[in-house]
Motif scaffolding. Structure first.
Motif, PDB file in Angstrom:
ATOM      1  N   GLU A 220     -79.424 -50.783 -56.436  1.00 48.15           N
ATOM      2  CA  GLU A 220     -78.650 -51.249 -55.277  1.00 48.15           C
ATOM      3  C   GLU A 220     -78.016 -50.073 -54.550  1.00 48.15           C
ATOM      4  O   GLU A 220     -78.054 -49.995 -53.320  1.00 48.15           O
ATOM      5  N   ASN A 221     -77.441 -49.127 -55.296  1.00 42.14           N
ATOM      6  CA  ASN A 221     -76.813 -47.979 -54.650  1.00 42.14           C
ATOM      7  C   ASN A 221     -77.840 -47.099 -53.939  1.00 42.14           C
ATOM      8  O   ASN A 221     -77.540 -46.493 -52.903  1.00 42.14           O
ATOM      9  N   TYR A 222     -79.044 -47.042 -54.487  1.00 42.11           N
ATOM     10  CA  TYR A 222     -80.091 -46.270 -53.815  1.00 42.11           C
ATOM     11  C   TYR A 222     -80.449 -46.912 -52.471  1.00 42.11           C
ATOM     12  O   TYR A 222     -80.647 -46.215 -51.469  1.00 42.11           O
ATOM     13  N   LEU A 223     -80.535 -48.251 -52.457  1.00 38.89           N
ATOM     14  CA  LEU A 223     -80.821 -48.940 -51.195  1.00 38.89           C
ATOM     15  C   LEU A 223     -79.699 -48.713 -50.188  1.00 38.89           C
ATOM     16  O   LEU A 223     -79.948 -48.519 -48.987  1.00 38.89           O
ATOM     17  N   VAL A 224     -78.447 -48.757 -50.666  1.00 45.55           N
ATOM     18  CA  VAL A 224     -77.307 -48.495 -49.776  1.00 45.55           C
ATOM     19  C   VAL A 224     -77.380 -47.069 -49.237  1.00 45.55           C
ATOM     20  O   VAL A 224     -77.168 -46.824 -48.042  1.00 45.55           O
ATOM     21  N   PHE A 225     -77.689 -46.105 -50.120  1.00 44.09           N
ATOM     22  CA  PHE A 225     -77.788 -44.705 -49.707  1.00 44.09           C
ATOM     23  C   PHE A 225     -78.890 -44.517 -48.666  1.00 44.09           C
ATOM     24  O   PHE A 225     -78.707 -43.816 -47.665  1.00 44.09           O
ATOM     25  N   ARG A 226     -80.023 -45.173 -48.880  1.00 43.49           N
ATOM     26  CA  ARG A 226     -81.140 -45.035 -47.943  1.00 43.49           C
ATOM     27  C   ARG A 226     -80.782 -45.582 -46.560  1.00 43.49           C
ATOM     28  O   ARG A 226     -81.078 -44.954 -45.533  1.00 43.49           O
ATOM     29  N   GLU A 227     -80.111 -46.757 -46.538  1.00 41.37           N
ATOM     30  CA  GLU A 227     -79.717 -47.333 -45.249  1.00 41.37           C
ATOM     31  C   GLU A 227     -78.642 -46.487 -44.582  1.00 41.37           C
ATOM     32  O   GLU A 227     -78.635 -46.336 -43.344  1.00 41.37           O
ATOM     33  N   ALA A 228     -77.729 -45.935 -45.382  1.00 39.20           N
ATOM     34  CA  ALA A 228     -76.686 -45.080 -44.816  1.00 39.20           C
ATOM     35  C   ALA A 228     -77.292 -43.819 -44.211  1.00 39.20           C
ATOM     36  O   ALA A 228     -76.852 -43.341 -43.151  1.00 39.20           O
ATOM     37  N   ARG A 243     -71.194 -39.580 -55.115  1.00 41.41           N
ATOM     38  CA  ARG A 243     -70.271 -38.983 -56.072  1.00 41.41           C
ATOM     39  C   ARG A 243     -70.139 -39.951 -57.245  1.00 41.41           C
ATOM     40  O   ARG A 243     -69.767 -41.098 -57.081  1.00 41.41           O
ATOM     41  N   ARG A 244     -70.524 -39.452 -58.418  1.00 44.05           N
ATOM     42  CA  ARG A 244     -70.513 -40.259 -59.643  1.00 44.05           C
ATOM     43  C   ARG A 244     -71.344 -41.532 -59.481  1.00 44.05           C
ATOM     44  O   ARG A 244     -70.970 -42.613 -59.927  1.00 44.05           O
ATOM     45  N   GLY A 245     -72.449 -41.403 -58.808  1.00 41.75           N
ATOM     46  CA  GLY A 245     -73.383 -42.507 -58.677  1.00 41.75           C
ATOM     47  C   GLY A 245     -73.028 -43.526 -57.617  1.00 41.75           C
ATOM     48  O   GLY A 245     -73.702 -44.549 -57.491  1.00 41.75           O
ATOM     49  N   VAL A 246     -71.981 -43.287 -56.827  1.00 44.15           N
ATOM     50  CA  VAL A 246     -71.545 -44.220 -55.790  1.00 44.15           C
ATOM     51  C   VAL A 246     -71.686 -43.543 -54.425  1.00 44.15           C
ATOM     52  O   VAL A 246     -71.406 -42.348 -54.280  1.00 44.15           O
ATOM     53  N   VAL A 247     -72.105 -44.321 -53.425  1.00 44.07           N
ATOM     54  CA  VAL A 247     -72.334 -43.789 -52.085  1.00 44.07           C
ATOM     55  C   VAL A 247     -71.014 -43.697 -51.323  1.00 44.07           C
ATOM     56  O   VAL A 247     -70.217 -44.643 -51.313  1.00 44.07           O
ATOM     57  N   HIS A 248     -70.803 -42.547 -50.678  1.00 44.75           N
ATOM     58  CA  HIS A 248     -69.626 -42.329 -49.833  1.00 44.75           C
ATOM     59  C   HIS A 248     -70.103 -41.956 -48.432  1.00 44.75           C
ATOM     60  O   HIS A 248     -71.105 -41.247 -48.281  1.00 44.75           O
ATOM     61  N   VAL A 249     -69.385 -42.443 -47.418  1.00 46.50           N
ATOM     62  CA  VAL A 249     -69.748 -42.119 -46.035  1.00 46.50           C
ATOM     63  C   VAL A 249     -68.480 -41.814 -45.237  1.00 46.50           C
ATOM     64  O   VAL A 249     -67.368 -42.160 -45.639  1.00 46.50           O
ATOM     65  N   ILE A 258     -65.235 -43.355 -46.912  1.00 50.79           N
ATOM     66  CA  ILE A 258     -65.326 -44.766 -47.301  1.00 50.79           C
ATOM     67  C   ILE A 258     -66.311 -44.903 -48.449  1.00 50.79           C
ATOM     68  O   ILE A 258     -67.414 -44.356 -48.410  1.00 50.79           O
ATOM     69  N   VAL A 259     -65.903 -45.637 -49.482  1.00 50.68           N
ATOM     70  CA  VAL A 259     -66.759 -45.893 -50.641  1.00 50.68           C
ATOM     71  C   VAL A 259     -67.548 -47.172 -50.392  1.00 50.68           C
ATOM     72  O   VAL A 259     -66.975 -48.204 -50.027  1.00 50.68           O
ATOM     73  N   MET A 263     -74.300 -53.428 -50.120  1.00 50.18           N
ATOM     74  CA  MET A 263     -74.854 -53.410 -48.766  1.00 50.18           C
ATOM     75  C   MET A 263     -73.913 -54.080 -47.764  1.00 50.18           C
ATOM     76  O   MET A 263     -73.877 -53.706 -46.590  1.00 50.18           O
ATOM     77  N   ASN A 264     -73.134 -55.065 -48.210  1.00 53.31           N
ATOM     78  CA  ASN A 264     -72.211 -55.732 -47.300  1.00 53.31           C
ATOM     79  C   ASN A 264     -71.153 -54.769 -46.785  1.00 53.31           C
ATOM     80  O   ASN A 264     -70.738 -54.855 -45.619  1.00 53.31           O
ATOM     81  N   HIS A 265     -70.693 -53.867 -47.637  1.00 51.46           N
ATOM     82  CA  HIS A 265     -69.701 -52.885 -47.201  1.00 51.46           C
ATOM     83  C   HIS A 265     -70.271 -52.011 -46.094  1.00 51.46           C
ATOM     84  O   HIS A 265     -69.560 -51.645 -45.156  1.00 51.46           O
ATOM     85  N   LEU A 266     -71.543 -51.677 -46.203  1.00 56.51           N
ATOM     86  CA  LEU A 266     -72.170 -50.824 -45.182  1.00 56.51           C
ATOM     87  C   LEU A 266     -72.208 -51.526 -43.838  1.00 56.51           C
ATOM     88  O   LEU A 266     -71.985 -50.912 -42.796  1.00 56.51           O
ATOM     89  N   SER A 267     -72.483 -52.826 -43.844  1.00 57.68           N
ATOM     90  CA  SER A 267     -72.582 -53.565 -42.583  1.00 57.68           C
ATOM     91  C   SER A 267     -71.231 -53.727 -41.899  1.00 57.68           C
ATOM     92  O   SER A 267     -71.176 -54.002 -40.697  1.00 57.68           O
TER      93      SER A 267
END
Length: 282
Positions: A220-228, A243-249, A258-259, A263-267
């Motif tokens: 799931e985090n990889y998909l979030v990272f790819r979309e980000a 950072r520590r396996g979690v996507v930050h933007v 923002i952590v 995927m909902n957080h990204l939207s």
């Protein structure tokens, strides 16, 4: 034969007598007519009152029946509203529990790969020694002795895996989180000092092709990272990193970090348009 004048007078007297007689009968006849009319009026009024009473009784009976049915329906609606409220409460509690469970599973999954690295761009060779390649990388990054490895393998390189023109990534499982952080810092230092990306030459292979070393991510985090990263390439985010396996933007140049947990957080992140600065961290 009597004269015409006498006959006319006699006829006139007869008519007057008949009129007088009719006049003498009119009051009694009128009284009779009035009596009969009053009787008929009273009869009609009585019949109408009886009809009204029957209609009122019938309506009262119908209204009583409807009132009972409405009372039953009202009780049922009240019961259903109560049940619906309880069902909504249960649904919300289930949703909350699912969210908590999903979060715990995500945290546990991230913890399981917290010390793992992914190495992209290393060509596959039969009989390759991945541990030797990793130790060479650490030596060229001045990380001596090399971090202790729990396991190292190519992802999805098995007999039953479909063939691909892209070489599978190498997964490195380290013992400690600090070892992973030290390796990533050393790679960042190399990039800043040489203004170049990591290449296969740092891994002991004779090729200037680039190599990428990143944190291992959950699916799931990889998909979030790819979309980000797509948003960053579209200049709607200024920075994307893990950072520590979690996507930050970061949405804006001076905005807060923002952590992204899913995927909902990204939207829900407000994006913006801007120009990238050279050397922005990824």
């Amino acid at each position: 034969m009597p004269p015409v004048t006498k006959r006319v007078r006699e006829n006139t007297d007869t008519d007057l007598k008949s009129a007088q007689k009719a006049d003498s009968l009119s009051p009694s006849l009128l009284q009779l007519l009035d009596k009969r009319l009053k009787e008929q009026t009273d009869l009609i009024a009585t019949k109408m009152e009886e009809c009204e009473n029957r209609l009122c009784d019938l309506l009262a009976e119908k209204i009583g029946t409807l009132t009972g049915q409405i009372k039953q329906l009202s009780d049922r609606v009240e019961f259903l509203e109560k049940e619906l409220g309880e069902a909504r409460g249960i649904t919300q509690r289930v949703a909350d529990l699912e969210a908590k469970l999903s979060h715990k599973l995500s945290v546990q999954e991230n913890a399981n790969i917290a010390c793992d690295l992914r190495i992209h761009g290393v060509p596959f060779v039969e009989g390759e020694k991945l541990k030797h390649i990793f130790n060479t990388l650490c030596f060229n990054l001045n990380l001596t002795p090399a971090p202790t490895i729990k396991d190292i393998y190519r992802m999805g390189k098995g007999r039953n895996q479909p063939q691909s023109i892209v070489d599978p990534v190498i997964i490195v499982k380290l013992d400690h989180l600090r070892d992973k952080a030290a390796l990533l810092r050393a790679i960042g230092t190399l990039r800043r000092e040489t203004q170049q990306t990591l290449t296969l030459q740092q891994l002991g292979l004779d090729s200037p092709a680039p190599v990428y070393v990143n944190e291992q991510l959950t699916k799931e985090n990889y998909l979030v990272f790819r979309e980000a990263m797509k948003l960053k390439k579209a200049r709607k985010l200024t920075a994307v990193f893990t950072r520590r396996g979690v996507v930050h933007v970061r949405a804006s140049q001076n905005g807060e970090i923002i952590v992204l947990e899913n995927m909902n957080h990204l939207s829900m992140i407000p994006t913006c348009s801007f120009r990238h600065q050279e050397g922005e961290q990824q």
